[in-house]
Design an enzyme around this catalytic site. Sequence first.
Site, short mmCIF file in Angstrom:
data_model
loop_
_atom_site.label_atom_id
_atom_site.label_comp_id
_atom_site.label_asym_id
_atom_site.label_seq_id
_atom_site.Cartn_x
_atom_site.Cartn_y
_atom_site.Cartn_z
N LYS A 88 -2.96 -1.57 0.59
CA LYS A 88 -2.24 -2.53 1.45
C LYS A 88 -1.86 -1.86 2.77
CE LYS A 88 0.08 -5.97 3.06
NZ LYS A 88 1.46 -6.00 3.32
N GLU A 115 -5.24 -4.15 10.42
CA GLU A 115 -4.65 -5.33 11.08
C GLU A 115 -4.11 -4.96 12.47
OE1 GLU A 115 -1.83 -7.52 8.53
OE2 GLU A 115 -0.50 -7.63 10.27
N SER A 127 -0.54 -9.50 0.94
CA SER A 127 -0.73 -9.83 2.36
C SER A 127 -0.95 -11.32 2.53
CB SER A 127 -1.93 -9.10 2.93
OG SER A 127 -2.17 -9.55 4.25
N HIS A 136 -4.88 -1.77 4.87
CA HIS A 136 -5.08 -3.15 5.36
C HIS A 136 -4.23 -3.37 6.61
CE1 HIS A 136 -3.43 -7.20 5.76
NE2 HIS A 136 -4.58 -7.66 5.34
N ASN A 137 -2.97 -2.97 6.55
CA ASN A 137 -2.09 -3.19 7.70
C ASN A 137 -2.51 -2.36 8.90
OD1 ASN A 137 -0.74 -4.68 5.76
ND2 ASN A 137 1.27 -4.14 6.53
P1 NAP Z 1 13.59 -10.83 3.25
O1 NAP Z 1 13.39 -12.25 3.55
O2 NAP Z 1 14.40 -9.99 4.19
O3 NAP Z 1 14.23 -10.71 1.80
C1 NAP Z 1 14.56 -9.47 1.25
C2 NAP Z 1 15.03 -9.68 -0.17
O4 NAP Z 1 15.39 -8.39 -0.69
C3 NAP Z 1 16.25 -10.57 -0.28
O5 NAP Z 1 16.17 -11.35 -1.43
C4 NAP Z 1 17.36 -9.52 -0.41
O6 NAP Z 1 18.52 -10.01 -1.05
C5 NAP Z 1 16.69 -8.51 -1.27
N1 NAP Z 1 17.36 -7.22 -1.24
C6 NAP Z 1 17.56 -6.43 -0.16
N2 NAP Z 1 18.23 -5.32 -0.54
C7 NAP Z 1 18.42 -5.41 -1.88
C8 NAP Z 1 19.04 -4.59 -2.85
N3 NAP Z 1 19.57 -3.40 -2.51
N4 NAP Z 1 19.05 -5.00 -4.13
C9 NAP Z 1 18.51 -6.18 -4.48
N5 NAP Z 1 17.91 -7.03 -3.61
C10 NAP Z 1 17.87 -6.63 -2.33
O7 NAP Z 1 12.21 -10.05 3.09
P2 NAP Z 1 10.74 -10.63 2.78
O8 NAP Z 1 10.08 -10.93 4.07
O9 NAP Z 1 10.81 -11.65 1.71
O10 NAP Z 1 10.04 -9.30 2.24
C11 NAP Z 1 10.26 -8.78 0.93
C12 NAP Z 1 9.30 -7.62 0.73
O11 NAP Z 1 7.95 -8.10 0.91
C13 NAP Z 1 9.46 -6.50 1.74
O12 NAP Z 1 9.14 -5.27 1.14
C14 NAP Z 1 8.43 -6.81 2.81
O13 NAP Z 1 8.03 -5.68 3.53
C15 NAP Z 1 7.31 -7.36 1.95
N6 NAP Z 1 6.36 -8.26 2.63
C16 NAP Z 1 6.81 -9.16 3.55
C17 NAP Z 1 5.88 -10.01 4.18
C18 NAP Z 1 6.31 -11.02 5.19
O14 NAP Z 1 5.43 -11.58 5.86
N7 NAP Z 1 7.60 -11.32 5.32
C19 NAP Z 1 4.52 -9.93 3.82
C20 NAP Z 1 4.12 -9.03 2.84
C21 NAP Z 1 5.05 -8.19 2.25
P3 NAP Z 1 19.73 -10.68 -0.17
O15 NAP Z 1 19.25 -12.07 0.11
O16 NAP Z 1 20.88 -10.61 -1.06
O17 NAP Z 1 19.87 -9.84 1.06
#
Ligand code: NAP
Length: 478
Positions: free
Chosen positions: A190, A197, A135, A193-194
């Site tokens: 987590k 939130e 988070s 937590h959400n």
């Molecule tokens: P993001 O910017 O949309 O990036 C997603 C990543 O996943 C990209 O590198 C994408 O690759 C990859 N991906 C998607 N489908 C895939 C597949 N089938 N095989 C391999 N790679 C794949 O998302 P993010 O915000 O970084 O979030 C990533 C994770 O962290 C998610 O589970 C999200 O819920 C969690 N999270 C996010 C936040 C936040 O604030 N953003 C906070 C905590 C947790 P491509 O670039 O090739 O599409």
Amino acid sequence: MEQLSDVGLIGLGVMGENLALNMERNGRRVSVWNRTVPGVEEGVAERFVEGRAAGKQILGFSDLSEFVASLNRPRIIMMMVRAGDAVDELIDQVSPFLAEGDVLIDGGNSDYMDTGRRVAACRARGLLFVGAGVSGGAEGALRGASIMPGGAKEAWPLIRPLLQDMAAKAADGTPCCDWMGPDGAGHFVKMVHNGIEYGDMQLIAETYFLLKRAGGMDNERMSRLFGRWNEGRLKSYLVEITSDILAYKEADGGYLVDRILDVAGQKGTGQWSVKNALELGESFGLIAEAVFQRNISTQKELRVEAARVYASRLEKEPYASFSADEVEQTLFASKLVAYAQGFDLLSRASEQFGWNLDLAMIARMWRGGCIIRSAFLDELARAYEAGGGRGNLMLFPAFSTQVREALPAWRRVVATAVCEGVAVPAFASALNYFHSLTTDFLPANLIQAQRDYFGAHTFERTDGERGKFYHEEWVSLQ
Ligand code: NAP
């Protein structure tokens, strides 16, 4: 041969890039890999290495086997990809290149049941799988997040130095990362937590709504008020940013918050926490209400039409029979309910799944890095320690005195809001939860009588032993 990397990171999205930079800043050599979708997105890792990661100890790969071969053993690989099938697909793709004892960490927002299944499936392949909730958004990923790992416990000594270095540090220097428990415990924590939130954000939103619509306060005054509250017991990241948001103006001098459409999005973890609370039989009304309010916010056209039919726009002068201090008391008492419900859900899951969650440690771990970080969590951790680690926090002496003091204001504020037609469902739900919790006699006797009347579901008697059930022939069937 070139020096091998200490850790690998898969998925260079918003979070992954920042986590890789965080790892490197903490003295790790990092290898990164991102999938290649031919013709759509190629050379993602290379672009990162030449861009934000230029000059750093970060190596980019487009070939998965080369990426794995670049890592020291036992290998530690963190995946930061879209939750769901993507994680299973990746495990299948990367496993053939891994060896016994290698560690896979899923840092995405995965469903805790999926994580439990993956821990077992990876163990059968000789791999140690860890589901780690993260988070703190992009900034936390870069500068220090709250990290909640759980799963294959043998992995903890191997990944602990890395994750605790990367984590935010609380004011007393403690890393905001510790071992949660087996299976999907990390992702469950987590998820809760959400949920909290969602509750915290809805309560703050209702405070703003009440001050604005019933109190007639302008943005500057509200911003100052939240700023003042942020110096007291409500001190928290969300209260702090609310103060900033309310005062933020665009170039033409207009307040941005007044120009943002009143439709709130969600990505599902709030809903999951509510579904799990239902399944585990917990009372979770405030957080459910926070999710439902986001749902009703999306029905903008319907709301506009209904407001027209009932002419319920605020046409008269705002009238408030409460003070700002009374609103502060209402917000604080309601916030306690959000945490009481969240921690009771953790407690129930811990019992049900045999996780032995340490609630005081969880409260301490959320003091930094994450979205719900607040001064109050210190007090909460101390209260759990003093209370033997379990129990409903509304009953802890540290809080019950404050609740008793807040109660008259809490009731008056909610009653005024209702009379003024200002929707404050989370405040009202919190207050009703409190009333139900502190009532030694609820009308559930009548519900049980009805159930027995129409369905012979039986009932216990006040003058009988607990666990002994009776049935009455309420009417004779001719
Ligand atoms: P993001 O910017 O949309 O990036 C997603 C990543 O996943 C990209 O590198 C994408 O690759 C990859 N991906 C998607 N489908 C895939 C597949 N089938 N095989 C391999 N790679 C794949 O998302 P993010 O915000 O970084 O979030 C990533 C994770 O962290 C998610 O589970 C999200 O819920 C969690 N999270 C996010 C936040 C936040 O604030 N953003 C906070 C905590 C947790 P491509 O670039 O090739 O599409």
